[in-house]
Structure formats: structure tokens, C-alpha cells
Design an enzyme around this catalytic site. Structure first.
Site, PDB file in Angstrom:
ATOM      1  N   LYS A 120       0.829  -1.208   0.000  1.00 31.60           N
ATOM      2  CA  LYS A 120       0.000   0.000   0.000  1.00 31.60           C
ATOM      3  C   LYS A 120       0.862   1.257   0.000  1.00 31.60           C
ATOM      4  O   LYS A 120       0.632   2.192  -0.773  1.00 31.60           O
ATOM      5  CB  LYS A 120      -0.930   0.023   1.216  1.00 31.60           C
ATOM      6  N   ASP A 138      -6.587   1.088   1.145  1.00 32.11           N
ATOM      7  CA  ASP A 138      -6.580   1.165   2.606  1.00 32.11           C
ATOM      8  C   ASP A 138      -7.927   0.674   3.129  1.00 32.11           C
ATOM      9  O   ASP A 138      -8.734   0.122   2.380  1.00 32.11           O
ATOM     10  CB  ASP A 138      -6.282   2.591   3.074  1.00 32.11           C
TER      11      ASP A 138
END
Length: 215
Positions: A120, A138
Site C-alpha cells: 500500500k 486502505d
């Protein structure tokens, strides 16, 4: 959602926010990288409160490595997991100096090899400062992908892959920002504010809240 419906959903978000940007404060690839590492399980707003002092003391990888975990920790005590994050930031700064000439690499494998940097975080850095069409998923985007039907998936990677597949290439880079901001401020975890959603007509969520409480 059908592919056509997914495109319409994203285009509706684009109309409301044609020039989306990250809410993290940064000045260059290094400060963005550090800010994203610090943002894990912490709000961007809180990260933005601690980074001015940190970046003033250590604006470069060399300076950050010299500051060390203890020195970094003194600037970031207000955020969650600050001790582990201080160690990671010190270590990644040292690695940048030793292995990358003090520069943040524009390469996923090299980024993910840095302490505290996962997929991420790498996606955010590649997207924001290197202009790559990546999708950083997320908790907000994971929830939104499943709730709306835009990109259902049991894992973060499944949602990421579905979004990349369904999003037109021209929209992909900005889609990360549209979705995270939409999930943060409108399609909220506890109670989605569907009455404020410009993409509500394209959403498959069954329990839409179409009127504000008390409205």
C-alpha cells in the site's frame, strides 16, 4: 457493478473532485514516503501535526539516518505505534543512503524492500510522486469497494486487482484519491452519508441512507 456502472460511479466522483490530492503534507518523494509510513493506523491529520518538526530536523535521508530512532521518536510520540515507526524510518533512511544514493526509488520491488514499506505504501508513493497508475487500498477503499459493489473482494489485494481491472486507464491514477476521500468523508464506516453522495445513483449498496438524520 457492471463495468459500465463502475465507470459511471468513478466519473461521478471525478466531477465532484476533478483535481484530487493526498491530504498528507510533503515536499518531495522522501518526505512523502516517511509520511505514508507514519500514517499506518493513524490519521493523516495527526501525521501532519508531527511531521513539520520532524522534517525540519531531518529533511533528507542522510539527516534522518543521523537523527536515529531515538531522535525520530521524540518528534512522533503523539501517533500510534510511534516506537516501531521510528525504528523503521531510521532504518529506511539508512538504506536509502547506502543503497540508493539518498534517493527514493521509483520501483515497487525496491520500495517494498525498505523497512516499514508494504504494498500500500509503495502504491501511494508510486502514484503521488512518480505519476504511476497504481491503486493503494486502505481500509476506506476496501470497505467502499465491497459496500458499493465497485470491487468486491475478501482481501486487500483482491479489491486492488478488481479496481485496476475495472477502472479505465485514464482514471486510474486519480481513482485512488477519489475513493479514499469518498470513503473518509462520505461513505463512512459506521453510517454512509448517501444523501451527500454524487455517485449514489450508480451504487449497489442496499441500505442507502438517503436522508440526513433529523432531516
Amino acid at each position: 457493478m457492471s463495468r459500465m456502472q463502475a465507470v459511471a460511479f468513478l466519473e461521478a466522483l471525478a466531477q465532484e473532485n476533478p483535481a484530487p490530492e493526498t491530504e498528507l503534507h510533503y515536499t518531495d518523494p522522501f518526505t512523502l514516503l516517511v509520511a505514508v509510513v507514519l500514517s499506518a493506523q493513524t490519521t493523516d491529520a495527526m501525521v501532519n501535526k508531527v511531521t513539520p518538526g520532524l522534517f525540519a530536523a531531518a529533511p533528507t535521508p542522510a539527516a534522518m539516518a543521523a537523527l536515529g530512532a531515538e531522535g525520530i521518536g521524540q518528534h512522533i510520540r503523539r501517533i500510534g505505534l510511534w516506537q516501531a515507526k521510528a525504528r523503521n524510518v531510521a532504518a529506511l533512511a539508512r538504506m536509502l543512503v547506502d543503497q540508493h544514493g539518498g534517493e527514493v526509488p521509483a520501483d515497487r520491488v525496491a520500495l517494498e524492500a525498505l523497512p516499514g514499506v508494504g504494498r500500500k505504501t509503495a502504491n501511494v508513493v508510486l502514484n503521488v510522486v512518480f505519476g504511476q497508475a497504481t491503486m493503494a487500498v486502505d481500509t476506506h477503499i476496501f470497505r467502499l469497494g465491497n459496500r458499493t459493489g465497485l470491487a468486491p473482494g475478501k482481501t486487500v489485494r483482491e479489491v486492488e486487482d478488481a479496481l485496476v481491472k475495472r477502472c479505465p486507464p485514464a482514471l486510474l491514477r486519480d481513482a485512488h484519491h477519489w475513493l479514499i476521500l469518498h470513503g473518509r468523508y462520505i461513505c463512512k464506516a459506521r453510517a454512509p452519508e448517501c444523501w451527500r453522495c454524487g455517485a449514489v445513483a450508480h451504487c449497489n449498496y442496499r441500505d442507502k441512507v438517503l436522508a440526513a438524520p433529523g432531516g
